[in-house]
Design an enzyme around this catalytic site. Structure first.
Site, PDB file in Angstrom:
ATOM      1  N   THR A 344      -2.059  -2.401   4.767  1.00 43.16           N
ATOM      2  CA  THR A 344      -1.337  -1.230   3.899  1.00 43.16           C
ATOM      3  C   THR A 344      -0.625  -0.372   4.684  1.00 43.16           C
ATOM      4  O   THR A 344      -0.571  -0.339   5.927  1.00 43.16           O
ATOM      5  CB  THR A 344      -2.607  -0.382   3.375  1.00 43.16           C
ATOM      6  N   GLY A 426      -6.103   0.489   5.951  1.00 47.70           N
ATOM      7  CA  GLY A 426      -7.422  -0.040   6.416  1.00 47.70           C
ATOM      8  C   GLY A 426      -8.526  -0.114   5.647  1.00 47.70           C
ATOM      9  O   GLY A 426      -9.748  -0.046   5.930  1.00 47.70           O
ATOM     10  N   GLY A 427      -8.369  -0.614   4.272  1.00 47.30           N
ATOM     11  CA  GLY A 427      -9.493  -1.060   3.578  1.00 47.30           C
ATOM     12  C   GLY A 427     -10.661   0.030   3.284  1.00 47.30           C
ATOM     13  O   GLY A 427     -10.321   1.016   2.859  1.00 47.30           O
TER      14      GLY A 427
END
Length: 530
Positions: A344, A426-427
């Protein structure tokens, strides 16, 4: 020590310096923060192609000069032809993570740019044309980008998954090898797509010449997406989540994003009123708050039309108090397995008119589906792989349904008049990093840049990591590692400035007109004031 960048005019923050410069140039030319963000978002889709694309989604938080916050949801839905039965008939028990069958949701990013541009013109006096906003991206995609270390590393680690996907190696390999840092990559088809968007307007992506080319390629390659899916898609204005904590009002995106998790973690920390006497206390408290909140996220958060509970009930004072009561300050609770990753970009902009934007754009995994459409140069996201093919799963695949999103931009309005936009990629790490940066700035009173520079940690998976350990950067002391282990945390030491911790950024507007900006040293970014 590096400190925040400051300006009394404007500020642009992005994880790649060219994207930051593009947005900053727009601001210096009199553009507002939305116009700067569109230009920067287009540019970063070129210079950080492993993390985002016109073939992905984005979300916006816009705070105007009167402190009114507007949210935009530009998340695409699952194709009409994408059903559990259609995948089962192909002998699949889960959606493939790469390739044409992983490209099953409409890319919403360009529609998000369009809605934001319209909002800018109608509400914020925006006047700059698309020919200016997309110009830098058009030119750079034609002239070429310099390969960054993060792009090279991601090519190296993911090439085995991507090399057999049609068109991938033709774009990213040079004489059959992974390019070196500083090598040039060009994207001529993408440049032509930007040229057509300038000529025909952003709607062309969904109902015009560009759309026809996209759909033709998708059909040839075997994606379930079709003309009707693109023709029927529009980004939408949504009501942002709000939560009042001590001295601050927090804002984030509602489902299908995990914005609820980010805002709830800060709500739990506020309820606990911890003073954080040392690093162990700081890490343990945020990690444990993350665990109790992720249980809610993983059980309920999906497309809001299919949620079994109203998201606002999770934001009540009593509910947050009950979550806070689950935390043990001495012992780490067990951490369930999870498999949420993602790549992202977060960008922030503040203009001289009093407007601030917190923005995030993504194709989910690094390089998304890996599918690069030959006629347009667009990399398609694989966000739809978050759907389940299990009929009993709360997030099961249904045509027209929106996928669960890890990405969500954050914004805070302090009672003293400050406005803070912040976020990261970063999920699983996004809610944790948001909470960490906010707490370091707002609770521990660190300089904004120092709040981002300080060592971080990550509980869970991100960027395709296989472990769900508590990953901790090596700059923390040996005593901190030992104490966390003694409390029951399964720790894993990583590099001092580890990229999996995310590329964070933040902007703070102060009542006296001063704007502070900060970017992540783990990225290739910049904070540029006007």
């Amino acid at each position: 020590m590096q400190s925040s960048k400051t300006s009394f005019k404007n500020m642009m923050v992005a994880p790649h310096h060219l994207a930051a410069k593009t947005g900053s140039d727009i601001l210096k030319e009199g553009g507002n923060s939305i116009e700067a963000m569109i230009a920067s978002a287009a540019m970063i889709s070129v210079v950080y192609p492993h993390m985002n694309s016109m073939g992905g989604d984005n979300f916006w938080l816009i705070s105007d000069k009167n402190k009114k916050v507007t949210a935009i949801d530009a998340c695409g839905f699952a194709a009409k032809n994408a059903s559990i039965d259609s995948y089962k008939k192909q002998g699949l028990n889960e959606i493939p993570s790469r390739g044409a069958l992983s490209a099953l949701t409409v890319p919403g990013a360009v529609s998000g740019w369009k809605l934001a541009h319209d909002f800018s013109a109608k509400n914020l006096g925006g006047k700059l044309p698309l020919s200016r906003l997309l110009y830098d991206a058009e030119q750079v995609s034609k002239d070429g980008i310099a390969v960054t270390n993060t792009l090279k590393n991601n090519l190296k680690s993911k090439l085995s998954q991507l090399i057999d996907i049609p068109g991938f190696k033709e774009i990213y390999l040079k004489d059959g090898r992974i390019p070196e840092v500083g090598d040039k990559l060009v994207f001529p088809a993408m440049s032509k797509t930007f040229s057509k968007l300038i000529q025909n307007g952003l709607d062309d992506f969904y109902i015009g010449e560009i759309s026809k080319n996209i759909i033709s390629d998708l059909s040839d390659l075997g994606s379930p997406l079709s003309k009707i899916d693109f023709n029927n898609y529009n980004a939408s204005l949504v009501k942002p989540l709000e939560l009042k904590i001590k001295n601050t009002k927090l804002f984030n995106l509602p489902p299908p994003t995990q914005g609820l998790a980010s805002i709830l973690i800060l709500g739990v920390l506020d309820e606990l009123s911890v003073l954080y006497k040392d690093d162990v206390d700081f890490i343990h408290t945020i990690v444990e708050a993350t665990k109790v909140v992720f249980k809610i996220r993983d059980k309920y958060v999906c497309d809001p039309q299919y949620m079994s509970k109203d998201v606002n009930q999770f934001l009540s004072k009593d509910y947050i108090k009950n979550l806070a009561n689950e935390i043990n300050f001495q012992i780490a609770m067990p951490w369930p397995e999870a498999s949420i990753g993602g790549d992202t970009v977060w960008l922030g902009a503040s203009d001289s008119y009093g407007n601030t934007v917190s923005f995030i754009q993504s194709i989910y995994w690094e390089f998304g589906s890996g599918l690069i459409l030959p006629k347009t140069g667009i990399t398609m996201q694989n966000r739809g792989i978050s759907f389940s093919l299990d009929l009993d799963n709360f997030n099961k695949l249904i045509p027209g349904r929106k996928p669960f999103h890890t990405i969500q931009p954050a914004l805070a309005q302090f009672d003293d008049g400050r406005v803070m936009s912040y976020g990261t990629m970063g999920g699983e790490g996004q809610p944790q990093t948001q909470a960490t940066i906010f707490s370091r700035y707002a609770v521990q009173n660190l300089d904004l840049q120092e709040a981002i520079n300080q060592p971080r940690w990550l509980l869970g998976r991100t960027w395709g990591e296989e472990t769900t350990s508590l990953k901790i950067e090596g700059r923390f002391s040996k005593e901190t590692f030992q104490k966390l282990k003694s409390m029951g945390h399964i720790t894993e030491k990583v590099r001092d400035f580890e990229e999996i911790m995310g590329h964070a950024g933040a902007i703070v507007n102060k009542p006296n007109g001063l704007i502070e900006g900060a970017y992540d040293l783990r990225s290739d970014g910049a904070a540029i004031g006007g």
